[in-house]
Design an enzyme around this catalytic site. Sequence first.
Site, PDB file in Angstrom:
ATOM      1  N   MET A  27       4.811   1.844   1.364  1.00 48.31           N
ATOM      2  CA  MET A  27       5.895   2.596   1.259  1.00 48.31           C
ATOM      3  C   MET A  27       7.213   1.925   1.426  1.00 48.31           C
ATOM      4  O   MET A  27       8.272   2.826   1.776  1.00 48.31           O
ATOM      5  CB  MET A  27       5.725   3.727   2.405  1.00 48.31           C
ATOM      6  N   LEU A  30       9.561  -3.589   3.714  1.00 45.39           N
ATOM      7  CA  LEU A  30       8.557  -4.319   3.909  1.00 45.39           C
ATOM      8  C   LEU A  30       8.794  -5.349   5.195  1.00 45.39           C
ATOM      9  O   LEU A  30      10.000  -5.734   5.251  1.00 45.39           O
ATOM     10  CB  LEU A  30       8.321  -5.037   2.517  1.00 45.39           C
ATOM     11  N   HIS A  31       7.600  -5.665   5.556  1.00 45.78           N
ATOM     12  CA  HIS A  31       7.777  -6.690   6.835  1.00 45.78           C
ATOM     13  C   HIS A  31       6.740  -7.764   6.576  1.00 45.78           C
ATOM     14  O   HIS A  31       6.025  -7.718   5.536  1.00 45.78           O
ATOM     15  CB  HIS A  31       7.852  -6.045   8.243  1.00 45.78           C
ATOM     16  N   HIS A  34       3.160  -6.523   5.425  1.00 49.63           N
ATOM     17  CA  HIS A  34       3.032  -6.046   4.012  1.00 49.63           C
ATOM     18  C   HIS A  34       2.741  -7.462   3.255  1.00 49.63           C
ATOM     19  O   HIS A  34       1.836  -7.706   2.108  1.00 49.63           O
ATOM     20  CB  HIS A  34       4.078  -5.666   3.212  1.00 49.63           C
ATOM     21  N   GLN A  58       2.406  12.741   2.617  1.00 50.42           N
ATOM     22  CA  GLN A  58       1.544  12.415   3.741  1.00 50.42           C
ATOM     23  C   GLN A  58       2.250  12.552   5.164  1.00 50.42           C
ATOM     24  O   GLN A  58       2.047  12.266   6.317  1.00 50.42           O
ATOM     25  CB  GLN A  58       0.934  10.850   3.574  1.00 50.42           C
ATOM     26  N   GLY A 145      -3.946  -2.910   5.448  1.00 51.20           N
ATOM     27  CA  GLY A 145      -3.626  -3.500   6.673  1.00 51.20           C
ATOM     28  C   GLY A 145      -4.615  -2.874   7.889  1.00 51.20           C
ATOM     29  O   GLY A 145      -4.825  -1.770   8.002  1.00 51.20           O
ATOM     30  N   GLN A 146      -5.378  -3.631   8.949  1.00 52.45           N
ATOM     31  CA  GLN A 146      -6.081  -2.911   9.926  1.00 52.45           C
ATOM     32  C   GLN A 146      -5.282  -2.192  10.719  1.00 52.45           C
ATOM     33  O   GLN A 146      -5.868  -1.450  11.694  1.00 52.45           O
ATOM     34  CB  GLN A 146      -6.918  -4.039  10.699  1.00 52.45           C
ATOM     35  N   ASP A 148      -3.613   0.217  10.291  1.00 53.74           N
ATOM     36  CA  ASP A 148      -4.079   1.955  10.047  1.00 53.74           C
ATOM     37  C   ASP A 148      -5.508   1.961   9.721  1.00 53.74           C
ATOM     38  O   ASP A 148      -6.194   1.957   8.773  1.00 53.74           O
ATOM     39  CB  ASP A 148      -3.207   2.166   8.948  1.00 53.74           C
ATOM     40  N   SER A 184       7.135  -0.592   9.823  1.00 54.78           N
ATOM     41  CA  SER A 184       8.474  -0.256   9.382  1.00 54.78           C
ATOM     42  C   SER A 184       9.189   0.747  10.229  1.00 54.78           C
ATOM     43  O   SER A 184      10.227   0.781  10.616  1.00 54.78           O
ATOM     44  CB  SER A 184       8.534   0.712   8.066  1.00 54.78           C
TER      45      SER A 184
HETATM   46  O1  PAF Z   1      -0.156   2.526   4.479  1.00 55.69           O
HETATM   47  C1  PAF Z   1       0.978   2.963   3.979  1.00 55.69           C
HETATM   48  O2  PAF Z   1       1.911   2.558   3.814  1.00 55.69           O
HETATM   49  C2  PAF Z   1       0.557   4.343   3.040  1.00 55.69           C
HETATM   50  O3  PAF Z   1      -0.317   5.270   3.795  1.00 55.69           O
HETATM   51  C3  PAF Z   1      -0.003   4.157   1.644  1.00 55.69           C
HETATM   52  C4  PAF Z   1      -1.073   3.469   1.853  1.00 55.69           C
HETATM   53  C5  PAF Z   1       0.919   3.227   1.088  1.00 55.69           C
HETATM   54  C6  PAF Z   1       0.093   5.343   1.051  1.00 55.69           C
HETATM   55  O4  PAF Z   1       1.129   5.924   0.849  1.00 55.69           O
END
Ligand code: PAF
Length: 291
Positions: A27, A30-31, A34, A58, A145-146, A148, A184
Site C-alpha cells: 500500500m 515503503l520502508h 517492503h 480493507q 511479510g510475517q 501481518d 507505515s
Molecule cells: O499488507 C498490505 O500492505 C496490504 O494488506 C496488501 C497485501 C497490499 C493488500 O492491500
Amino acid sequence: MKVARSIEELRSLRPGLAAPVGFVPTMGYLHDGHLSLIRAAKRGCQSVVASIFVNPTQFAPTEDLTSYPRDLDRDLRMLESEGTDLVFAPADAEEIYPVDFSTWVLPEGITARLEGAARPTHFRGVATVVGILFHLIEPQSAFFGQKDAQQALVIARMIRDLHFDVDLHVEPTVREADGLAMSSRNTYLNAAERAAAPVLRRSLDLAESLWTQGERDTEALRTAMRELLAGEPLVFPEYVSIADPRTLDELDTVGTKALVSLAARLGRTRLIDNTVLPPGTPLIEREAECS
Ligand code: PAF
C-alpha cells in the site's frame, strides 16, 4: 523500471517480463520491510513486480484510509533502486473497483478471529484486492511479510481454495534497532508512544524465552506478556493470543507450533506483532526460492 497507472498499461507491459515473476503487493509509503520483500523476490525470480495501491475496501469507515501516508515519487525511487522491473500503481480506486463493484472474495473461518474480530470487513477487502492483483499480474510467486501473519494465512488459504497457481513466500518481520516492527503506521506515533512501542516486541521475546526455559502452558505465557505490557501506560493491549496457526483457535499448551500474536493501541495508532513458537519456526513452509 516501468510504471503502469492503469490496467490497460499493465496488460501491455506484463507480457514483456521474463518468468518466473515474483510479486510484492504493497500500500506504498515503503520502508525496509517492503524492500526486504523486493530483495527476496529478486533472489529467486527473473522479474519482480510491485503494486502500490491504498486499498479502500480493507479499511472500515472509522479507520485511517484518508490519513494513510502516501508518497508515490519516493516509493518509485526506492523500488527503482532495488531493481524492480514493473510497478503497478493504479491512478485511482476506480481502476480496480468499477462503479457498482459487487463481486467479493469472502474468506471465512480464521477471519473471525484476532484481526478479523477487531476489523470484520478487513480480510474481505484484502482477499478481494489480492485476488484481483494475482489475476492481473499472474505472478509465479508472491511475497508477504510475517508481521501481518493472519493476512498471510488468509492468502495461503485463498491460494489453495481458489486454485491460484502462485507460491506464497512469507518473509521475516523487519524491525527497527529497538525491536519495533516496521510499519507505515509507525509514522502516526508521537515521541512518547514511539518510545513505549518496543514493549510489543519485548513481550514476544519474553514468551520466546519462557518457552525456551520449558514453559508450555499458554495461559502462563499470556499472563507474563500482559504483565509486561501493563508496565507501559501508553500501551492498551487489544488481544494477546497463542493460537494454532492452522485454525487460529487459542491453545491450552504449546505443542509443535504456535502463533503468538498481539494487537495494541497507542493513542490513535493500532500496532500488531507476532512470533512463532518454537522460536525460528517459519509461519508457512516455503517450497522454492521462486517457481
Ligand atoms: O499488507 C498490505 O500492505 C496490504 O494488506 C496488501 C497485501 C497490499 C493488500 O492491500
